[in-house]
Structures are given as structure tokens and as C-alpha cells.
Design an enzyme around this catalytic site. Structure first.
Site, PDB file in Angstrom:
ATOM      1  N   TYR A 143       0.826  -1.203   0.000  1.00 14.66           N
ATOM      2  CA  TYR A 143       0.000   0.000   0.000  1.00 14.66           C
ATOM      3  C   TYR A 143       0.859   1.251   0.000  1.00 14.66           C
ATOM      4  O   TYR A 143       0.565   2.239  -0.673  1.00 14.66           O
ATOM      5  CB  TYR A 143      -0.966  -0.007   1.196  1.00 14.66           C
ATOM      6  CG  TYR A 143      -2.041  -1.076   1.087  1.00 14.66           C
ATOM      7  CD1 TYR A 143      -1.913  -2.291   1.771  1.00 14.66           C
ATOM      8  CD2 TYR A 143      -3.170  -0.885   0.287  1.00 14.66           C
ATOM      9  CE1 TYR A 143      -2.880  -3.283   1.654  1.00 14.66           C
ATOM     10  CE2 TYR A 143      -4.141  -1.874   0.170  1.00 14.66           C
ATOM     11  CZ  TYR A 143      -3.985  -3.066   0.847  1.00 14.66           C
ATOM     12  OH  TYR A 143      -4.938  -4.048   0.726  1.00 14.66           O
ATOM     13  N   ASN A 166     -12.409   0.519  -5.330  1.00 15.76           N
ATOM     14  CA  ASN A 166     -12.126   0.311  -6.749  1.00 15.76           C
ATOM     15  C   ASN A 166     -13.407  -0.104  -7.486  1.00 15.76           C
ATOM     16  O   ASN A 166     -13.995  -1.135  -7.197  1.00 15.76           O
ATOM     17  CB  ASN A 166     -11.066  -0.803  -6.888  1.00 15.76           C
ATOM     18  CG  ASN A 166     -10.717  -1.110  -8.333  1.00 15.76           C
ATOM     19  OD1 ASN A 166     -11.134  -0.427  -9.266  1.00 15.76           O
ATOM     20  ND2 ASN A 166      -9.943  -2.176  -8.520  1.00 15.76           N
ATOM     21  N   HIS A 175      -6.108  -6.453  -6.366  1.00 18.60           N
ATOM     22  CA  HIS A 175      -5.725  -7.650  -5.619  1.00 18.60           C
ATOM     23  C   HIS A 175      -4.199  -7.778  -5.568  1.00 18.60           C
ATOM     24  O   HIS A 175      -3.663  -8.566  -4.792  1.00 18.60           O
ATOM     25  CB  HIS A 175      -6.342  -8.914  -6.236  1.00 18.60           C
ATOM     26  CG  HIS A 175      -6.009  -9.128  -7.686  1.00 18.60           C
ATOM     27  ND1 HIS A 175      -6.688  -8.494  -8.695  1.00 18.60           N
ATOM     28  CD2 HIS A 175      -5.045  -9.878  -8.281  1.00 18.60           C
ATOM     29  CE1 HIS A 175      -6.178  -8.860  -9.868  1.00 18.60           C
ATOM     30  NE2 HIS A 175      -5.178  -9.689  -9.660  1.00 18.60           N
TER      31      HIS A 175
END
Lengths: 206, 162
Positions: A143, A166, A175
Site C-alpha cells: 500500500y 475500486n 488484488h
């Protein structure tokens, strides 16, 4: 002869439509509506190894992928409110996306070609998701790394939120964004789905 | 701006009734064409609606107008030979013809001899169970006039009108 009764008349009038095929009439109507540019948002439901997906597209591209745990009616109402109430089940427009998704799940496709309509994402989330779209098949980023690519290295929580909202999962591969330690972490379609996708792509760290 | 449901919902809920209305109004041969005209017109107008109440009536109103246009454009009004006779300016149909038409699913040919408001009123009342108040709104008339249109239409169909 007895005069026709109301009941007989009703039955005759109601039965009149019996021979005509409603699904034929509807299919031809959809074709004509597409030709005349009146289908502003087309949608279709498609099968996948994870369950039923909802695909929605505008003239710009795929605008929404609904994962199996999402309520279809709610998604369609949101699309109607955001874009246009001319939302119709018109599967043909979604065929290219459906084919690519089929090939992706079979392990044959590593990059999506279908255009994406990005209008459902805004601001920093939009920057994050554009960065996510560039993560190659089989690779993952944290992230924090995605936040950095989006222009703000410290905004790893915002990056997480962006992934969570998303609008076009699978095609925009959120993912592939995992926790810093390597654990897959959260996913809109559930952590098992995320693991399964990472396994499919061969990127799951053991 | 009104919160309007996705148009697909209108198709799912009302297409069958609209098709039924049209088959009874213009016959099975032409019904699909008028069905398309109806829903294309509805799709065009849809985003501009001020509210999403009573979309069933709205669609049938469009269908009624398209059926009237269809007749004006000179469609055949087929009345079985030997079954009709001029009665005081209108055309009446014998009971035998009515029964036969009912059996053959050709009731629309008999309904087609009615003037537009009576035709639509009878079909709406009997094929879609529409309330008189809604029929009145659709025909742009009073509820009393709507009842009269159904009543007179039925009388003509039964050949009772003199």
C-alpha cells in the site's frame, strides 16, 4: 347464442399476447436501442470461478465490475443516479470484457485490453487506481509503494481505502496490492478471493 | 432531478402488459413494431420525467398513442366477412363472430372496429385490469367518460348498440 361474457372477453383479450414471444420482442428492441445510442449504460451478469459478476459499460468503456457479494440492484441504481437512468441489460456490449475475464481466470490472459471508463473514481483514489492499473501480472506492491507512485508516500491508508472502493476490480488489479509484510490483506471480494487470484498469478508468497 | 429506476426495471415489470395491450389493439402481426416504437419513445423521454410514479400508466399511455398513430397511418382494420353490419353510424359485430374471434385469438380484429378511445379503454380494462381513474388519465378524460367508453365499447362489440 349467448352474448359474450365479460370473463370470456377478458380471457380473449389477455390471451391475445400468448403467441408472441416477449423475449424475441425485447431482444430486437435492445438492438434498436443500441443502434440509436439510447443504451447509455449496458450491463450483463457473467459467471466466474468466484460466482456471478456484474459488468457495466458506457460508450467509454467498462465502468463497473460488481463482485459476487455486491447487490446488483443497488449497483444498477447507483449507475442510474450517477450517469443516466437509461440502464439496460444489453450483454453484447460487454462481450469483449467477458471474454477477457474468462481467459484471465483460465490463466491464459495476463493483461486486459478493454478500455476502462474511469469516471467513478476521483481525486487521490483515482491516482492510486491508475498506479494500481500499472502493476504487472504476477507482481505485487505494498500500500505504501502504491501511495508513493500516486504521489504521496505517507498516504498508505488512503491507498487502502482507494483499493477498497475500486469500481473496476479484476480489470484494475487491486488484488495485487498487499500488506508491507507480504500478507495479502483485505479485498472487496473477500480475503479468500484475493488469495486465489494471487495464487492464479503465481505471486502468493509462502 | 427525479430518482428514476434503471430503465431495465420498466422492461422487466411492464413489457408483458404493454405487448398484451398492443396485440389486442393492433393485432399480432403489427404488435411488435408498435412495441418497439413505444419503448424507443419511452427511452428517449425517460431521463426528462419529473418523477417515477406510475410508470405502468405512462408506458401504456405511450402505447395507446402509438396504436392510434398506427391506425391513422392506414393500417388494415380487418372485420370478418358477414359478421359486421352498419348500425347507426357505427359498426356492430355479431355474437357468433365475437365468440369465434375469441376462440381464434383474433379478438383484435373486432376490437379494431371501435373508435380509438373505446378501443383503448376496453383493452386496458380487460387486458391489463387498469383502474378507471388511471384509464381516465391516460385518455385525458374524466373517470365517468372512461367508464362510458368501456361500456359503449362493450355494447358495440356485443352488437347491442342501435
Amino acid at each position: 347464442m349467448n352474448p359474450i361474457t365479460d370473463k370470456e372477453l377478458k380471457s380473449a383479450l389477455r390471451g391475445a399476447a400468448g403467441e408472441l414471444d416477449l423475449s424475441d420482442a425485447t431482444a430486437r428492441l435492445l438492438e434498436r436501442a443500441e443502434e440509436e445510442g439510447l443504451v447509455e449504460v449496458a450491463y450483463a451478469t457473467v459467471d466466474s470461478p468466484f460466482g456471478r459478476l456484474l459488468l457495466a459499460g458506457t460508450d467509454r468503456g467498462i465502468v463497473k465490475v460488481g463482485l459476487p457479494n455486491q447487490d446488483v440492484d443497488e449497483v444498477l441504481s447507483q449507475l442510474a443516479a450517477r450517469f443516466s437512468p437509461r440502464v439496460l441489460e444489453a450483454p453484447r456490449r460487454l462481450d469483449p470484457a467477458r471474454r477477457e475475464l474468462d481467459e484471465y481466470f483460465e490463466g491464459k490472459l495476463t493483461a486486459f485490453d478493454v478500455p476502462v471508463d474511469w469516471r467513478l473514481s476521483r481525486g487521490f483514489a483515482d491516482k492510486v487506481l491508475h498506479a494500481v492499473a500499472r502493476i504487472p501480472y504476477g507482481k505485487t506492491l505494498s500500500y505504501g509503494e502504491v501511495a508513493a507512485k500516486a504521489g504521496n508516500p505517507r498516504a498508505f491508508r488512503a491507498a487502502g481505502t482507494a483499493c477498497g472502493i475500486n469500481p473496476v476490480p479484476l480489470i484494475v488489479p487491486c488484488h495485487r496490492v498487499v500488506q508491507a509484510g507480504g500478507k495479502p490483506g483485505n479485498y472487496g471480494g473477500g480475503p479468500e478471493m484475493k488469495r486465489a487470484l494471487l495464487e492464479l498469478e503465481g505471486s502468493l508468497q509462502r | 432531478m427525479a430518482t428514476l429506476p434503471p430503465f431495465q426495471e420498466l422492461l422487466d415489470e411492464h413489457a408483458r402488459d404493454v405487448l398484451g395491450f398492443l396485440v389486442a389493439s393492433v393485432g399480432p402481426h403489427d404488435a411488435e413494431d408498435v412495441f418497439q416504437e413505444t419503448f424507443i419513445a419511452a427511452l428517449r423521454a425517460y431521463p426528462d420525467l419529473s418523477h417515477g410514479d406510475n410508470l405502468h400508466s405512462w408506458l401504456l399511455t405511450i402505447a395507446h398513442r402509438k396504436a392510434v398513430d398506427h391506425y391513422r397511418a392506414g393500417a388494415r382494420r380487418a372485420v370478418p366477412a358477414g359478421s359486421a353490419e352498419e348500425v347507426g353510424g357505427g359498426v356492430a359485430v355479431s355474437d357468433e363472430a365475437l365468440e369465434r374471434a375469441g376462440d381464434d385469438g383474433e379478438i383484435w380484429k373486432l376490437v379494431s372496429v371501435l373508435p380509438p378511445k373505446q378501443r383503448s379503454a376496453v383493452v386496458l380494462r380487460f387486458a391489463t385490469d387498469m383502474a378507471y381513474s388511471q384509464i381516465a388519465e391516460l385518455l385525458d378524460s374524466s373517470e365517468e367518460a372512461a367508464r362510458r367508453n368501456v361500456h359503449e365499447g362493450l355494447k358495440k362489440l356485443r352488437g347491442e348498440l342501435r
